[in-house]
Design a protein around this motif. Structure first.
Motif, PDB file in Angstrom:
ATOM      1  N   THR A  78       0.823  -1.220   0.000  1.00 15.97           N
ATOM      2  CA  THR A  78       0.000   0.000   0.000  1.00 15.97           C
ATOM      3  C   THR A  78       0.853   1.266   0.000  1.00 15.97           C
ATOM      4  O   THR A  78       1.959   1.287   0.521  1.00 15.97           O
ATOM      5  CB  THR A  78      -0.974   0.003   1.201  1.00 15.97           C
ATOM      6  OG1 THR A  78      -1.875   1.093   1.047  1.00 15.97           O
ATOM      7  CG2 THR A  78      -0.247   0.153   2.504  1.00 15.97           C
ATOM      8  N   MET A  79       0.283   2.316  -0.599  1.00 17.03           N
ATOM      9  CA  MET A  79       0.958   3.609  -0.643  1.00 17.03           C
ATOM     10  C   MET A  79       0.258   4.627   0.266  1.00 17.03           C
ATOM     11  O   MET A  79       0.839   5.649   0.594  1.00 17.03           O
ATOM     12  CB  MET A  79       0.968   4.149  -2.086  1.00 17.03           C
ATOM     13  CG  MET A  79       1.763   3.295  -3.039  1.00 17.03           C
ATOM     14  SD  MET A  79       3.485   3.328  -2.508  1.00 17.03           S
ATOM     15  CE  MET A  79       4.173   2.100  -3.559  1.00 17.03           C
ATOM     16  N   PHE A  85      -0.661   3.145   8.529  1.00 18.13           N
ATOM     17  CA  PHE A  85      -0.752   3.330   9.979  1.00 18.13           C
ATOM     18  C   PHE A  85      -1.722   2.311  10.588  1.00 18.13           C
ATOM     19  O   PHE A  85      -1.442   1.705  11.625  1.00 18.13           O
ATOM     20  CB  PHE A  85      -1.197   4.761  10.314  1.00 18.13           C
ATOM     21  CG  PHE A  85      -1.336   5.018  11.773  1.00 18.13           C
ATOM     22  CD1 PHE A  85      -0.200   5.183  12.576  1.00 18.13           C
ATOM     23  CD2 PHE A  85      -2.588   5.064  12.371  1.00 18.13           C
ATOM     24  CE1 PHE A  85      -0.326   5.403  13.928  1.00 18.13           C
ATOM     25  CE2 PHE A  85      -2.711   5.277  13.729  1.00 18.13           C
ATOM     26  CZ  PHE A  85      -1.582   5.455  14.511  1.00 18.13           C
ATOM     27  N   ARG A  86      -2.877   2.124   9.930  1.00 19.15           N
ATOM     28  CA  ARG A  86      -3.878   1.166  10.416  1.00 19.15           C
ATOM     29  C   ARG A  86      -3.293  -0.253  10.422  1.00 19.15           C
ATOM     30  O   ARG A  86      -3.458  -1.012  11.382  1.00 19.15           O
ATOM     31  CB  ARG A  86      -5.130   1.216   9.541  1.00 19.15           C
ATOM     32  CG  ARG A  86      -6.278   0.338  10.059  1.00 19.15           C
ATOM     33  CD  ARG A  86      -7.439   0.286   9.088  1.00 19.15           C
ATOM     34  NE  ARG A  86      -7.125  -0.386   7.841  1.00 19.15           N
ATOM     35  CZ  ARG A  86      -7.011  -1.713   7.691  1.00 19.15           C
ATOM     36  NH1 ARG A  86      -7.159  -2.500   8.716  1.00 19.15           N
ATOM     37  NH2 ARG A  86      -6.733  -2.228   6.516  1.00 19.15           N
TER      38      ARG A  86
END
Length: 182
Positions: A78-79, A85-86
């Motif tokens: 993911t970018m 953070f999640r």
């Protein structure tokens, strides 16, 4: 009265159920002889249940590790910063869960060890040779106080015990030979 030089009391664990008493009053017992056996059926079931619980905890740890692997792959792909953070939060939560479950594993192992020790100690063994003089299955004496489960009178040395009055005490001295009649 002719009595043994020594006797000793055998106590049982009141929290455990006795399955069998292997001696009777008047029986001669040898040192190391089994006197009483405890029921271990419930303990064996608890060991089996604890082993099942342990297996379940190991499975949960394995699932958490697989989840961490999946989350790490998603994190690398993911970018989006919020998504990263999640995912990091989920990874830390899963790692904390693994640490907690590893503590649960240690706790279960100690519990199993405790049960196995109780199973191994499922018998009460005589510490001395002698004759069983008393078996008190209730654990209480006539006045309602706690008393020994079993009393074993040692064999070997005996002593003579008697009473004398104030009037004839002057007739006896220490070391004086005496004749004992039944």
């Amino acid at each position: 009265v002719v009595e043994s030089q020594d006797s000793y009391e055998v106590n049982v664990d009141s929290s455990r159920t006795i399955s069998e008493i292997l001696v009777q009053v008047g029986d001669a017992v040898e040192q190391g002889q089994t006197l009483v056996k405890y029921d271990v059926g419930e303990l064996e079931m608890q060991v089996k249940q604890a082993n099942l619980d342990l297996e379940g905890i190991y499975n949960e740890i394995e699932n958490e590790r697989k989840d961490i692997e999946t989350l790490n792959k998603k994190h690398a792909e993911t970018m989006d910063e919020d998504e990263k953070f999640r995912l990091e939060t989920e990874i830390r939560t899963a790692e904390n869960n693994i640490t907690q479950k590893e503590l649960d594993v240690e706790s279960k192992k100690l519990e199993i060890e405790k049960y196995q020790k109780q199973i191994a100690e499922s018998s009460v063994i005589s510490k001395k040779s002698g004759i069983v003089r008393e078996i008190n299955e209730t654990g209480m004496n006539s006045s309602g106080d706690e008393s020994a489960f079993m009393v074993i009178q040692q064999e070997g040395e005996y002593r003579i015990k008697g009473t004398i009055s104030e009037q004839n005490i002057w007739m006896l001295t220490e070391g004086q030979p005496v004749i004992i009649r039944s």
